[in-house]
Design a protein around this motif. Structure first.
Motif, PDB file in Angstrom:
ATOM      1  N   ASP A 114      44.610  41.335  45.111  1.00 13.00           N
ATOM      2  CA  ASP A 114      43.917  41.121  46.385  1.00 13.00           C
ATOM      3  C   ASP A 114      42.423  40.845  46.192  1.00 13.00           C
ATOM      4  O   ASP A 114      41.787  40.270  47.077  1.00 13.00           O
ATOM      5  CB  ASP A 114      44.094  42.333  47.311  1.00 13.00           C
ATOM      6  N   SER A 115      41.873  41.256  45.057  1.00 14.88           N
ATOM      7  CA  SER A 115      40.457  41.027  44.816  1.00 14.88           C
ATOM      8  C   SER A 115      40.119  39.535  44.738  1.00 14.88           C
ATOM      9  O   SER A 115      38.980  39.128  44.983  1.00 14.88           O
ATOM     10  CB  SER A 115      40.012  41.719  43.520  1.00 14.88           C
ATOM     11  N   ARG A 156      41.389  37.373  46.759  1.00 12.71           N
ATOM     12  CA  ARG A 156      41.484  36.874  48.142  1.00 12.71           C
ATOM     13  C   ARG A 156      42.297  35.588  48.217  1.00 12.71           C
ATOM     14  O   ARG A 156      41.926  34.620  48.870  1.00 12.71           O
ATOM     15  CB  ARG A 156      40.089  36.678  48.745  1.00 12.71           C
ATOM     16  N   GLU A 203      38.213  46.412  56.147  1.00 15.47           N
ATOM     17  CA  GLU A 203      37.084  45.515  56.391  1.00 15.47           C
ATOM     18  C   GLU A 203      35.798  46.300  56.630  1.00 15.47           C
ATOM     19  O   GLU A 203      34.719  45.923  56.167  1.00 15.47           O
ATOM     20  CB  GLU A 203      37.376  44.612  57.589  1.00 15.47           C
ATOM     21  N   GLU A 245      35.778  44.496  45.748  1.00 18.02           N
ATOM     22  CA  GLU A 245      36.029  44.444  47.187  1.00 18.02           C
ATOM     23  C   GLU A 245      34.988  43.639  47.958  1.00 18.02           C
ATOM     24  O   GLU A 245      35.175  43.348  49.135  1.00 18.02           O
ATOM     25  CB  GLU A 245      36.098  45.867  47.756  1.00 18.02           C
ATOM     26  N   PRO A 284      34.413  36.324  43.923  1.00 16.84           N
ATOM     27  CA  PRO A 284      35.224  37.352  43.254  1.00 16.84           C
ATOM     28  C   PRO A 284      35.781  36.913  41.911  1.00 16.84           C
ATOM     29  O   PRO A 284      35.808  37.703  40.969  1.00 16.84           O
ATOM     30  CB  PRO A 284      36.349  37.632  44.261  1.00 16.84           C
TER      31      PRO A 284
END
Length: 290
Positions: free
Chosen positions: A13-14, A16, A226, A270, A275
């Motif tokens: 997930d880092s 995105r 978020e 995060e 990223p």
């Protein structure tokens, strides 16, 4: 400088990106494995048939990657809410089942801030974690609490009330630095018998903060992912690229070696506008210790 043999992971997930694109990126930046969120969407256990699980595992294997762990964080107040807990416990068990199908025995999560007094919230958390510990024990796996909301000593005192090591620890040194101010070097020594997975992240504490305002608590407004990311750039702490914060990685990695931890060092990023660049730099930062 200490020499490490630990494999390097990345939280997909880092990046995105969709899961499969993130898997390719993880391979490109030089990771050995990946940690994948498995709570909703295509990775929700309810949405993955046995055939789909095998196909996904085969794809991950084809990239030369392993799954270091799944993320099973169900948000809200963790396991503080008696009414919400039965459904959360059931889903957590299904995420543990999925983890084994994908080749890992670890699911990481936040359980909520452990109270210092043994009140009804403590009792509810203890009851839920005991059930999850027994289930993880039966599988030979671990449901691993991420460090951050409380000090290492307090978390250990809670874990010591549970049966076996089914509920264990996902150690995140930056969370300690940014929120409680606890020393991650001493922290990983304190929790050494429970550590089964780690996050590699850096940060700095800018001002004192009540952990309840970061992680939420029953009676408090729960923090969304978020909001936490926003707080990490404009609030009482800042998440920073590896080596730019207050985690003493020379001492921390030495402590990891000293306690005999041989599992994954999994990069989490995060915040930030780039990223992939930050994650690639983080992989190279860790490789300096190999």
């Amino acid at each position: 400088m200490v020499k490490l043999n630990n494999p390097i992971g990345v939280i997909t997930d880092s990046f995105r990106l969709p899961v499969r694109e993130a898997l390719v990126k993880a391979k490109e930046v030089g990771a050995d494995g990946v940690q994948i969120y498995a709570v909703s969407g295509e990775m929700d256990p309810a949405n993955l048939s046995a055939a789909a699980r095998k196909e996904l595992k085969d794809y991950i294997d084809s990239l030369g990657l392993q799954v270091s762990a799944l993320v099973g964080d169900l948000g809200g107040h963790g396991f503080q809410d008696k009414e919400a807990n039965p459904a959360k416990i059931e889903k957590s068990k299904r995420i543990m089942d999925l983890a084994f199908d994908l080749g890992t025995h670890i699911v990481t999560t936040h359980i909520g801030l452990v109270p210092h007094e043994q009140n009804y919230i403590f009792d509810e958390m203890q009851k839920s974690c005991e059930e999850l510990s027994l289930y993880a024990n039966s599988l030979g796996g671990h449901f691993a609490i991420e460090t951050g909301p409380e000090t290492a000593a307090h978390l250990k005192s809670f874990l010591d009330t549970l049966t076996g090591k089914g509920v264990a620890v996902n150690f995140d040194p930056a969370n300690m630095v940014m929120v409680t101010g606890d020393d991650p070097v001493q922290g990983i020594i304190t929790l050494k018998d429970y550590v089964v997975h780690t996050h590699v992240k850096d940060g700095v504490k800018l001002r004192e903060v009540d952990p309840r305002d970061v992680y939420g608590m029953l009676g408090y407004e729960p923090m969304t992912h978020e909001k936490i990311a926003e707080m990490a750039t404009s609030g009482p702490f800042a998440e920073l690229p590896l080596g730019e914060g207050k985690v003493d990685f020379d001492a921390y990695f030495r402590a990891i070696a000293d306690i005999g931890y041989t599992g994954y060092l999994t990069i989490e990023r995060e915040v930030g506008d780039s990223p992939e660049v930050d994650i690639h730099k983080a992989v190279q930062f860790i490789k300096r210790y190999k």
